[in-house]
Motif scaffolding. Structure first.
Motif, mmCIF file in Angstrom:
data_model
loop_
_atom_site.group_PDB
_atom_site.id
_atom_site.type_symbol
_atom_site.label_atom_id
_atom_site.label_comp_id
_atom_site.label_asym_id
_atom_site.label_seq_id
_atom_site.Cartn_x
_atom_site.Cartn_y
_atom_site.Cartn_z
ATOM 1 N N GLU A 7 29.581 -41.246 16.968
ATOM 2 C CA GLU A 7 28.325 -40.733 17.538
ATOM 3 C C GLU A 7 28.574 -39.375 18.186
ATOM 4 O O GLU A 7 29.242 -39.298 19.215
ATOM 5 C CB GLU A 7 27.787 -41.688 18.603
ATOM 6 N N GLY A 9 26.766 -36.126 19.852
ATOM 7 C CA GLY A 9 25.507 -35.596 20.385
ATOM 8 C C GLY A 9 25.696 -34.248 21.049
ATOM 9 O O GLY A 9 24.930 -33.318 20.850
ATOM 10 N N ARG B 28 26.233 -41.763 26.036
ATOM 11 C CA ARG B 28 24.795 -41.751 25.779
ATOM 12 C C ARG B 28 24.009 -41.965 27.073
ATOM 13 O O ARG B 28 22.998 -41.324 27.322
ATOM 14 C CB ARG B 28 24.471 -42.857 24.784
ATOM 15 N N SER B 29 24.496 -42.860 27.902
ATOM 16 C CA SER B 29 23.694 -43.233 29.068
ATOM 17 C C SER B 29 23.782 -42.205 30.201
ATOM 18 O O SER B 29 22.974 -42.243 31.114
ATOM 19 C CB SER B 29 24.114 -44.605 29.585
ATOM 20 N N ARG B 31 23.511 -39.017 29.478
ATOM 21 C CA ARG B 31 22.632 -37.918 29.068
ATOM 22 C C ARG B 31 21.261 -38.130 29.701
ATOM 23 O O ARG B 31 20.954 -39.213 30.192
ATOM 24 C CB ARG B 31 22.455 -37.907 27.545
ATOM 25 N N GLU B 37 15.547 -44.975 25.534
ATOM 26 C CA GLU B 37 16.732 -45.407 26.279
ATOM 27 C C GLU B 37 16.333 -46.049 27.602
ATOM 28 O O GLU B 37 16.954 -47.013 28.046
ATOM 29 C CB GLU B 37 17.673 -44.215 26.505
ATOM 30 N N ALA B 137 28.881 -36.565 30.129
ATOM 31 C CA ALA B 137 28.529 -37.125 28.822
ATOM 32 C C ALA B 137 29.395 -36.517 27.720
ATOM 33 O O ALA B 137 29.790 -37.211 26.773
ATOM 34 C CB ALA B 137 27.049 -36.879 28.541
ATOM 35 N N GLU B 141 32.088 -38.442 25.509
ATOM 36 C CA GLU B 141 31.935 -38.353 24.056
ATOM 37 C C GLU B 141 33.254 -37.921 23.407
ATOM 38 O O GLU B 141 33.613 -38.393 22.328
ATOM 39 C CB GLU B 141 30.822 -37.361 23.718
#
Lengths: 933, 214
Positions: A7, A9, B28-29, B31, B37, B137, B141
């Motif tokens: 993933e 982003g 993700r959380s 962001r 979400e 984030a 990532e």
């Protein structure tokens, strides 16, 4: 079986696939620390004023700007013994990379969902934001008229860089007034404006090197002119004496040869006493005084007004004046088209009898009247009691200044922030004029230093010569002006006066006085200024009835939509908390456009993120003679988050306005003067018929540079690569013509030489440097000749007087909460207070103190110092509202009473014009008391 | 680039993959929350997904908690809380900026080193998102990418030591201390959902670092 998906982003592969990495050591990362992809030239699109701007190298890696350093590639001077401009830069510019990545960056369009200032926001799309703004513009233009769409005033975007073209073009297309913020800032030079007929007068920093004396009076270059300060230090090695006149032992006084401490706001008395000595001891330069000033013009003894042609002839003119020719013993008309006396030897003293329509009357030269005035009121002994400077020191100053071959001043924009700053400036420039320290290398008086690109961009920016050509072809007044000896300068000023009269440009200070309630506050306290003869509102009404002053929107039309861009008005404006309660409720929508969450953004309804200075391409439209170069700003990296440049923003907004008007079936609206504006074609008006689309910000900058008439010619790419180009002239643009001098790269900029050498007349009523202002309001207030008046008790009967100045650690509020800068000081707002004032109040260094007067109060940390004059406290510039307890900003106590003399008008050079001749804000000398909180 | 997927079969592969999955979930959380979400948090789907991944890791002994399940807030209030915590503030900016450079080490130094970590592993910042490299984030990532590649190596049977070394160094010199500061700051404000989330991230990173250092 489970599935794991990659993933991504926020990161992406640099190539089409992610590589397989076989080995890793942290040294792999550390080894590359001095590797970058490219180096581009950049600068800072902020209004750092005298020191603007500096050429920097920006180092970029993977789209991130890693660091900057001073480029230091300015050319050598023509004089091999003179210091050059390298390296240029200051600590604020050298950490702008750090600043642009600050967490206070505005990232996305945001809409307020709580009360104003409550801090509750939601993120919205650009389309939603632009729709909200467009609808508010359409609603306001159709209901209240476009005049109710206003700007808060600011200099950072609107005037500084080419990206300001977008908003300016937009507001012109709307029919909304353009803002003039100068006197709102307190940067006005009203005293110079009435004396020289202009305020844009400034020399280059290398000129200081050639002076015998640098007179730092009303400035603090050690804080505010860091890139140029070396010229002061180098001048001392060249034998120059540095003299600082200031109430406090200021950071600049420390480095001076002589410090002259003076009581706050008493500088006019000091200047007039110095002049008294110079005149009494005949130390003045007679040839200069006779030729360049109004000193030889004759004054009617019985009225104190100039002798005019109308006094002598039926139907005679108001603006023809007379000299007494000592050689022939006859009355002579003063030359109007030149300063050259052409054989006349005008008397500077004596009394003469002339035949007028009313019979014989006695007349005297201004010099005679002035000398008597000074002898009666401003001897060194008299001034000593007012200023706190000994009579002996006043005499010494007079002798040293008069005997120097050349003196230059460093005064910055201090005096406009004093209620009687105009009187101080008139007294100061009197000294320089008496001694002829003007218009010569190493001998200059500088007021408002400014020098801009004289250029054309699309249909908006017009070169001065184009304006003159256009006037010659289409203005029936042109031939008369020329016949009457108007210079280009005078003609251009006529057009700016007209823009104020028509409401095309409006002073933001007047807007806040009227619509923000500050005028009402002043009216409640007539006791503050004992010299005022009538209630301030009576002066105010008179000024508008006689069309001396103009305001858009007028008293009956409150502003409804405000754009806050290029400035931070809720941090800047005086009587801050009054504005919050009085001005903000009138607004339907307050839009803040900035790259950071400043105080104004915190109170806004909608915030739109502008990109930082390193994220757009621009060139400086506003420059400074202090360093006579124009700089480029290359886009070093893509704008962070969803921020964008102002050019693009206003192109998109124009498109949205047109779209929304069409969707809502609204075709047009009318201005207060019944001029119809149509929404169709609105975007074209902003983009100059599509000449530059929203992504062509660089095109605007490029053409601004390439079309300029007053910089060295080079290819755009070469300019981008080099980072700067030298000015080759002042051009004929409003932003620099006032300097009235030739510019040769590698030589000093010496303003006013067109007057001193070419003998061009000054743009004043008398066509000379004018010290007698026989305007009815000046006469009523006793200010027709330069005088000293005690500062008003603004804020109430309290013992301490606030002064201030630009900070060392921030350009306005751009870096005021920058963590690196805060680490170099105490990290919180402080008020400097004399140890002698602190002790009896039980205040120790570091204590939190309450500062109060009749208007407001705030808390701040005390910085107790022996360097301050007892009775003086200093708040340096730019702290944000949210840096104070309860957001009670320090400017809340600054009542800023309106000085009625600034309402004068309809007197040739005393008419509202960009940067001067309208009421402005003052804060210096505000009265307060302090106590331990 | 096509979306890469790995099919995980054995327990070791799943354990390795779940490390990567947890990093992705956390990234993700942190962001800015979309409405989808937000609903996932409020309705408990997020907590369930987190718990599922946490359940099978190379190390055990902690739980995800409720993680906002049943949150009594609207989306507007939820995003406003995010903005108030992480994006807008008064003096010195937001109360809990999600940038490592604001938590010690020097902003530019941290940003540059993180950027060069990304660069070494063939990554750069998204041109679309245009954020600082040291956003929490982004760093999470990055760990997701490293652990993904490590898992891929496990599947291929190739040497994974470069990735494990990088994971250990990145956690040790950047993410681990950073997330601890964030957890501390958010915890002090008792922010719904984000306090728990930051605590989970802190515990996970600490455990992961211990695991890699063992």
């Amino acid at each position: 079986m489970a599935e794991l998906k990659l993933e991504l982003g926020r990161l992406e592969p640099r190539d089409t696939v992610l590589p397989d990495v076989a080995s890793f050591s942290r040294s792999n990362v550390e080894r590359d620390l001095w590797d970058w992809d490219r180096v581009v030239k950049g600068s800072h699109l902020t209004n750092c004023w005298y020191q603007q701007a500096c050429n920097y190298n920006l180092y970029v890696k993977d789209g991130v700007i890693l660091r900057e350093e001073q480029a230091a590639n300015y050319p050598p001077q023509n004089d091999p013994l003179a210091p050059d401009f390298n390296p240029r830069g200051c600590q604020k510019g050298s950490c702008y990379t750090h600043r642009l990545y600050d967490p206070t960056r505005l990232k996305f369009p945001m809409k307020r969902i709580g009360k104003r200032g409550e801090g509750k926001w939601k993120r919205i799309s650009w389309d939603e934001a632009l729709t909200d703004v467009a609808d508010a513009i359409i609603d306001t233009a159709t209901k209240e008229g476009p005049e109710a769409i206003v700007q808060s005033g600011g200099t950072r975007v609107m005037n500084v860089g080419s990206e300001g073209t977008g908003p300016t073009s937009f507001f012109i297309a709307v029919g909304a007034p353009l803002s003039n913020v100068t006197a709102d800032n307190g940067d006005d030079h009203q005293g110079i404006a009435v004396t020289l007929g202009k305020v844009i007068v400034g020399d280059s920093a290398d000129n200081w090197f050639y002076s015998d004396m640098i007179l730092i009076w009303g400035g603090n270059p050690a804080y505010t002119n860091i890139p140029n300060y070396h010229f002061i230090a180098e001048a001392r090695y060249n034998g120059t004496k540095v003299v600082t006149i200031s109430p406090d032992y200021s950071p600049s006084a420390i480095h001076s040869d002589l410090w002259v401490p003076v009581n706050v706001g008493s500088d006019a008395a000091l200047g007039l006493a110095i002049s008294q000595v110079i005149i009494k001891e005949k130390l003045f330069k007679e040839s200069f005084v006779r030729e360049q000033t109004d000193m030889p013009l004759l004054v009617v003894e019985s009225t104190g007004k100039f002798l005019r042609e109308k006094d002598l002839k039926s139907g005679g003119r108001q603006d023809v004046f007379y000299l007494w020719d000592s050689a022939s013993g006859t009355l002579k008309e003063a030359p109007r088209k030149t300063l050259a006396l052409n054989g006349i030897a005008p008397a500077l003293n004596g009394s003469y009898e002339v035949e007028t329509l009313q019979g014989k009357i006695k007349v005297k030269p201004v010099m005679e009247v002035l000398a008597r005035h000074l002898d009666q009121n401003f001897t060194p002994e008299q001034a000593s009691k007012v200023t706190g400077v000994s009579a002996q020191m006043i005499e010494q100053l007079a002798h040293e200044i008069a005997q120097a071959k050349g003196v230059v001043n460093i005064s910055s924009a201090n005096w406009g922030k004093h209620y009687h700053g105009d009187l101080i400036e008139r007294a100061m420039i009197l000294i320089f004029a008496l001694c002829g320290h003007m218009g010569r290398k190493g001998a200059t008086y500088s007021a408002f230093p400014m020098m801009g690109l004289d250029t054309s961009i699309g249909g908006l920016e017009k070169r001065g010569d184009q304006v003159i050509l256009s006037a010659a072809g289409g203005d029936p007044r042109f031939a008369q002006w020329r016949e009457d000896g108007y210079t280009d300068e005078m003609i251009l000023y006529e057009y700016v006066h007209a823009a104020f009269e028509s409401g095309g440009i409006t002073p933001t200070s007047l807007m806040y006085y009227v619509h923000g309630g500050i005028l009402d506050l002043c009216a409640q306290h007539p006791e503050w200024d004992p010299h005022m003869k009538r209630p301030i509102k009576e002066y105010f009404r008179e000024a508008f009835e006689k069309k001396w002053q103009f305001l858009t929107p007028g008293e009956d039309t409150p502003p409804r939509v405000m754009f806050a861009l290029g400035g931070n008005f809720l941090r800047r404006s005086r009587a801050t908390n009054l504005l919050l309660g009085t001005f903000l409720p009138k607004l339907r929508l307050l839009i803040s456009i900035d790259w950071r969450w400043n105080a104004t953004a915190m109170y806004a309804d909608l915030v739109l993120p502008a990109c930082s200075w390193y994220e757009k391409t621009s060139t400086f439209l506003m420059g400074m003679p202090v360093q006579p170069f124009v700089h480029v700003v290359n886009q070093a990296a893509a704008p962070l988050y969803e921020s964008m440049g102002e050019w693009k923003m206003f192109c998109l907004l124009a498109r949205k306005v047109e779209e929304r008007a069409k969707e809502r079936g609204i075709d047009s609206y009318k201005t207060a003067k019944n001029i119809e504006h149509r929404f169709v074609g609105f975007e074209d008006k902003v983009t100059f018929g599509g000449l530059y689309n929203e992504d062509d910000e660089e095109g605007v900058a490029r053409d601004a540079f390439l079309n300029a008439s007053n910089v060295e010619q080079m290819d755009w790419e070469e300019f981008k690569e080099r980072g700067f180009a030298s000015y080759t002239g002042v051009g004929t643009g409003m932003r620099s013509l006032g300097n009235t001098c030739d510019i040769v790269p590698g030589e000093t900029v010496v303003p006013l030489t067109w007057h001193t050498e070419r003998k061009d007349p000054y743009p004043t009523l008398t066509r000379r440097i004018q010290f007698l202002i026989d305007h009815e309001l000046y006469r009523e207030l006793g200010e027709d000749l330069p005088v000293h008046k005690e500062p008003p008790m603004a804020g109430g009967q309290y013992p301490l007087m606030i002064t201030g100045g630009h900070a060392r650690w921030s350009i306005h509020s751009d870096q005021v909460d920058e963590s690196l800068m805060l680490q170099l000081q105490r990290g919180v707002p402080v008020m400097f207070i004399s140890a002698k004032d602190a002790a009896p109040r039980g205040i120790q260094d570091g204590d939190t103190i309450e500062v109060r007067n009749d208007v407001a109060s705030f808390n701040v940390q005390a910085a107790v110092t022996p360097a301050l004059r007892p009775g003086q406290v200093i708040m340096y510039h730019s702290w944000e509202n949210y840096q104070f307890d309860g957001w009670r900003h320090f400017k809340s106590v600054m009542a800023s009473p309106m000085n009625p003399v600034e309402l004068a008008g309809d007197y040739f050079q005393i008419r509202p014009i960009t940067m001067s001749n309208y009421p402005g804000f003052s804060d210096r000398g505000t009265r307060v008391e302090v106590r331990k909180a | 680039m096509e979306t890469q997927k790995l099919q995980l079969n054995g327990v070791e592969e799943i354990k390795s993959g779940n490390r990567s999955q947890v990093y992705a979930l956390l990234a993700r959380s942190f962001r800015f929350p979309s409405e989808e979400e937000f609903r996932s948090v409020r309705d408990g789907q997020f907590a369930s997904a987190a718990q599922q991944s946490i359940a099978t890791l190379p190390y055990n002994g902690f739980k995800g908690g409720e993680l906002g399940r049943g949150l009594a807030a609207s989306y507007e209030e939820f995003q406003s809380a995010y903005i108030g915590l992480f994006e807008v503030g008064g003096e010195l900016g937001p109360p809990c900026p999600l940038y490592e450079g604001e938590c010690g080490g020097g902003r530019m130094k941290v940003m540059e080193e993180v950027l060069r970590f990304y660069h070494y592993f063939g990554l750069r910042l998204s041109e679309e998102k245009r954020d600082r490299p040291d956003h929490l984030a982004s760093e999470l990532e990055f760990m997701h990418v490293l652990t993904f590649k490590e898992t891929e190596g496990l599947l291929k049977g190739v040497d994974r030591s470069a990735y494990r070394q990088a994971e250990r160094d990145f956690l040790r010199f950047h993410l681990s201390d950073f997330v601890a500061v964030v957890a501390n700051k958010i915890g002090a404000r008792a922010a719904p959902f984000y306090s728990e989330l930051a605590q989970l991230a802190n515990t996970f990173c600490a455990r992961d670092l211990a695991y890699l250092s063992a």
